[in-house]
Design a protein around this motif. Structure first.
Motif, PDB file in Angstrom:
ATOM      1  N   GLY A 105       0.813  -1.209   0.000  1.00 56.35           N
ATOM      2  CA  GLY A 105       0.000   0.000   0.000  1.00 56.35           C
ATOM      3  C   GLY A 105       0.846   1.258   0.000  1.00 56.35           C
ATOM      4  N   ALA A 106       1.978   1.207   0.717  1.00 50.75           N
ATOM      5  CA  ALA A 106       2.876   2.362   0.752  1.00 50.75           C
ATOM      6  C   ALA A 106       3.458   2.634  -0.627  1.00 50.75           C
ATOM      7  N   LEU A 107       3.763   1.569  -1.372  1.00 52.48           N
ATOM      8  CA  LEU A 107       4.276   1.744  -2.731  1.00 52.48           C
ATOM      9  C   LEU A 107       3.236   2.419  -3.611  1.00 52.48           C
ATOM     10  N   GLU A 139       0.111   8.598   5.696  1.00 52.73           N
ATOM     11  CA  GLU A 139      -0.313   8.620   4.292  1.00 52.73           C
ATOM     12  C   GLU A 139       0.002   9.972   3.661  1.00 52.73           C
ATOM     13  N   ARG A 140      -0.184  11.038   4.410  1.00 50.60           N
ATOM     14  CA  ARG A 140       0.163  12.360   3.876  1.00 50.60           C
ATOM     15  C   ARG A 140       1.649  12.427   3.542  1.00 50.60           C
ATOM     16  N   LYS A 141       2.475  11.829   4.396  1.00 51.42           N
ATOM     17  CA  LYS A 141       3.914  11.829   4.135  1.00 51.42           C
ATOM     18  C   LYS A 141       4.267  10.955   2.935  1.00 51.42           C
ATOM     19  N   MET A 192      -4.493  -6.157  -1.903  1.00 52.85           N
ATOM     20  CA  MET A 192      -3.796  -5.264  -0.982  1.00 52.85           C
ATOM     21  C   MET A 192      -4.494  -5.285   0.375  1.00 52.85           C
ATOM     22  N   THR A 193      -3.716  -5.333   1.431  1.00 56.41           N
ATOM     23  CA  THR A 193      -4.313  -5.426   2.762  1.00 56.41           C
ATOM     24  C   THR A 193      -5.316  -4.307   3.014  1.00 56.41           C
ATOM     25  N   ALA A 194      -4.899  -3.096   2.787  1.00 56.92           N
ATOM     26  CA  ALA A 194      -5.764  -1.945   3.027  1.00 56.92           C
ATOM     27  C   ALA A 194      -5.248  -0.774   2.198  1.00 56.92           C
ATOM     28  N   PRO A 195      -5.736  -0.637   0.962  1.00 55.50           N
ATOM     29  CA  PRO A 195      -5.248   0.482   0.158  1.00 55.50           C
ATOM     30  C   PRO A 195      -5.578   1.805   0.837  1.00 55.50           C
ATOM     31  N   TYR A 196      -4.647   2.717   0.766  1.00 56.76           N
ATOM     32  CA  TYR A 196      -4.873   4.015   1.375  1.00 56.76           C
ATOM     33  C   TYR A 196      -5.955   4.777   0.618  1.00 56.76           C
ATOM     34  N   THR A 197      -6.529   5.761   1.279  1.00 53.12           N
ATOM     35  CA  THR A 197      -7.602   6.558   0.685  1.00 53.12           C
ATOM     36  C   THR A 197      -7.200   7.119  -0.670  1.00 53.12           C
TER      37      THR A 197
END
Length: 451
Positions: A57-59, A81-83, A278-283
């Motif tokens: 998700g970070a990628l 997530e903002r970072k 994906m485990t939990a895709p970011y917003t």
């Protein structure tokens, strides 16, 4: 007997999940107390829902496949997530939920696989149990390799054969003993282990699938092709593609899919080798995220992906094209065809590259509108394939790794730009920020080397 097996499996899963929530590779537990012992136990364990998820998700949140307004940015739940979005990660924090802990998601699954592999060594393979024994062993090797690759993509440099013997790899956890001292391997050893285990898995796994949660030969060769691609080993990647397509070449015809649904591709694909998401895709990257206009304009009017992947909302293209509940991260036939097309173009076989690409695209365009693509040079073929790769494999947690590898080639290196309100943020090719820091709480406990 069934009740006893269920108790063993439930207990095992609870303790393994506890290991995750208490920081796997941080808190020690005696895994010897909860090892399952029968083939039936191991089969249930390898079909657990916990193996149906990838991190990455970070990628995806660091890629260039979305855009965001200041209001949307300010409303994000996680400061992390903002970072990620503005490429300002100084630490991979503990977010408090397992689904967002990418290090722990990976190592919890690796631990499950190690438990299974060690238990298999204590069970005699016989003529009567041979097929299920091989399937379980092949599945454990596959899932462990999958997570090793995810970790390498997130926490390591891009693979360079000239420096891989010195570059830091991941912690290659190959035993179930949590008391085992851990250290980072070299990047070369990391990829060597992934490749060798996937080769073995492909030999052991069955040709035919029991269900969408079971992996087969076609899927193992597909992940091997992905791995070789990320090593720039185009010959072996191309050979793995051919092996994968030999066992699994199913393609969805997008002409048969109703675009009126809010999620038209959800749970409809026969292309998937296994259901991994994906485990939990970011917003910023999940359903409803805004797609950059320059990316949206790459899709021609007769390209059915333009309506199946997106809807227009407030004048903006919005993502709705996931084939699973969260973004797909597992392999599928379309990715295999695109890996093959890219590799053959790089191996100076433009005609084979276009053959594979056209096999995919004819299923993506309105019936009767697609004109097969012809490339006049190998470079032109490669350019075409890479554009189609981005269009087809959107939101699969692959784009950031693709950018890392393209940065090794001046022709494709790209500076990323993100505009949030009045501020512009940039990420230059080969910037150190392409490599995420290992979570500090892991470093503090194990004293492994940080990036």
């Amino acid at each position: 007997m069934k009740t006893q097996i269920n108790i063993i499996i439930i207990s095992t899963m609870l303790i393994l999940f506890s290991a995750c929530s208490k920081d796997w590779l941080e808190e020690k537990q005696d895994i010897k107390l909860i090892v399952p012992t029968t083939i039936a136990d191991l089969d249930l364990l390898m079909n657990s829902n916990m193996l149906a998820y990838d991190g990455r998700g970070a990628l995806e949140a660091s890629s260039d496949d979305f855009e965001m307004t200041q209001e949307q940015y300010n409303s994000l739940w996680y400061d992390f997530e903002r970072k990620l979005i503005i490429w300002n990660i100084d630490e991979f924090p503990k977010l408090g939920t397992l689904m967002h802990e990418e290090w722990e998601v990976a190592y919890s699954q690796i631990q499950t696989c190690n438990v299974v592999l060690e238990a298999l060594k204590k069970i005699t393979r016989t003529e009567s149990n041979g097929m299920i024994y091989d399937r379980i062993k092949g599945s454990a090797l596959y899932h462990r390799s999958r997570q090793f690759l995810n970790l390498a993509m997130t926490f390591c440099k891009y693979y360079d054969p000239s420096t891989a013997d010195k570059d830091l790899g991941i912690v290659l956890k190959l035993e179930a003993d949590i008391n085992e001292p851990v250290k980072r391997s070299t990047l070369n050893n990391t990829y060597f282990r992934i490749v060798e285990d996937l080769k073995t898995a492909a030999l052991l796994l069955p040709e035919n699938q029991i269900s969408i949660t079971h992996i087969t030969k076609g899927g193992a060769y597909a992940l091997l092709a992905r791995t070789y691609l990320y090593m720039n080993d185009y010959q072996n990647a191309a050979e793995s593609v051919e092996q994968s397509l030999r066992y699994h070449s199913l393609l969805d015809d997008y002409n048969t899919i109703d675009s009126s649904s809010s999620s038209p591709l959800l749970n409809k694909s026969k292309e998937l080798h296994i259901r991994i998401e994906m485990t939990a895709p970011y917003t910023s990257t999940g359903y409803g995220s805004v797609i950059p206009s320059e990316l949206y304009q790459l899709y021609k009017s007769d390209d059915l992906r333009k309506t199946l992947y997106f809807k227009i909302q407030n004048g903006k293209p919005i993502w709705r094209g996931a084939s699973v509940s969260n973004n797909l991260t597992g392999t599928a036939t379309d990715e295999v065809l695109l890996i093959g097309a890219e590799c053959f173009a790089r191996l100076n076989n433009k005609d084979k590259a276009m053959e594979l690409l056209n096999t995919l695209l004819v299923k993506r365009f309105k019936t009767g509108t697609f004109i097969p693509i012809i490339a006049t040079t190998n470079d032109e073929a490669l350019d075409i394939v890479l554009v189609e790769r981005r269009k087809e494999l959107l939101k699969r947690g692959l784009r950031f790794q693709d950018l890392k590898r393209f940065n090794q080639e001046p022709r494709y290196a790209k500076t990323l730009y993100r505009v949030i309100g009045n501020d512009m943020y940039t990420l230059s090719p080969n910037d150190r920020r392409y490599i995420f820091p290992i979570p500090q709480y892991i470093i503090n406990y194990n004293n492994i080397e940080q990036n």
